[in-house]
Design a protein around this motif. Sequence first.
Motif, short mmCIF file in Angstrom:
data_model
loop_
_atom_site.label_atom_id
_atom_site.label_comp_id
_atom_site.label_asym_id
_atom_site.label_seq_id
_atom_site.Cartn_x
_atom_site.Cartn_y
_atom_site.Cartn_z
N TRP A 1 51.85 37.22 44.38
CA TRP A 1 50.82 37.79 43.53
C TRP A 1 51.40 38.47 42.29
CZ3 TRP A 1 46.87 35.49 45.45
CH2 TRP A 1 46.76 35.30 46.83
N GLN B 1 48.40 43.14 41.38
CA GLN B 1 47.85 42.83 42.70
C GLN B 1 48.73 43.39 43.81
OE1 GLN B 1 47.62 38.54 41.60
NE2 GLN B 1 45.57 38.61 42.49
N TRP C 1 48.00 46.99 44.28
CA TRP C 1 46.77 47.16 45.07
C TRP C 1 47.07 46.99 46.56
CZ3 TRP C 1 43.93 43.97 48.34
CH2 TRP C 1 42.63 44.40 48.66
N PRO D 1 44.20 39.54 46.89
CA PRO D 1 44.07 40.83 46.19
C PRO D 1 43.36 40.65 44.86
CG PRO D 1 46.31 40.01 46.05
CD PRO D 1 45.59 39.08 46.96
N LEU E 1 42.26 40.97 40.89
CA LEU E 1 42.89 41.21 39.60
C LEU E 1 42.25 42.46 38.99
CD1 LEU E 1 43.04 37.58 38.18
CD2 LEU E 1 45.01 39.02 38.76
N THR F 1 45.36 49.78 37.54
CA THR F 1 46.68 49.68 38.18
C THR F 1 47.47 50.96 37.99
OG1 THR F 1 46.72 47.27 37.88
CG2 THR F 1 48.83 48.38 38.22
#
Length: 281
Positions: free
Chosen positions: A65, A69, A72, A258, A260, A266
């Motif tokens: 990813w 991601q 996350w 996950p 975007l 983020t």
Amino acid sequence: MWPLTNGLRCLTGPEAALFRGGIGMMVIDLVTELNTEPEDGHPSYFDDDNVDDFGFSAPRWYSMWEPGQRVWLLERVTTSLLAARSAPPPSAIFEATIEAVYVKIADLIAMEITTGTPIQRGSWRGSLLDAYVQRCPHDSLLGALQFEATTIDPCLPPSVTRQWNAAQASSDDGESDSPDAQPSTASKDDASRRKQKSRADEPDWMAWWTSVIERLVDATYGPRLYRGAEEYRDGDPKLLQRFLRSKGVNEKFMHRIPPLRSRSQTQAAVGRLRAIVFKGD
């Protein structure tokens, strides 16, 4: 809270400290990666063979990813394992993320061994042993190996290594002093061979530490279902569904991805992770 082998709970004590340290190093790496991403909207090149500095490969279900991601994913498992948030639904991505944390720890242990850092309080190997003793206090095999690791580890004082080599050399001399042994004039060659044999007989410490990590992960989280599910993923879908049902998880186990997220989202997630990981530092 996470469904661990001893119930639905969070990591505590040395186990939590070890996991927190691995997450902290991964966050530092991800922040560096985020800050070097191209800003023209084009995705960065993805290397399918995501290998850390010392040769340990993170699970593909985590490494495939984008950096945002992965942030996350780390936040979801960290807040559940360290901050009592409800665990997310069973999914391959979350299992792989937890495994990736311990892969990072293996990489950090390899760095310690390579740079000659001794085992001491706060070292990665010391933290790993503390976590293992907490999880498996009655593991007699660990007790024997722990003694071995803390007395003959290559990163302890050189005198210990000399003792190990001397013991190996004495063993070789005992063999050469047997009645059937023939005198040799090539003493330098013999000494060289003894030295090489001594090194060859030394324990493979990285393999040993890796086995401790694997045993810790198995004892803490149980088997990783995504590994077994991978064998069915490209075959008959019915076989995959049957396998997942037999393990008590739904069909979305291999399909969750996950999301975007924006850069601000983020960055906020990174801030929350830092607050958990570096709490009290």
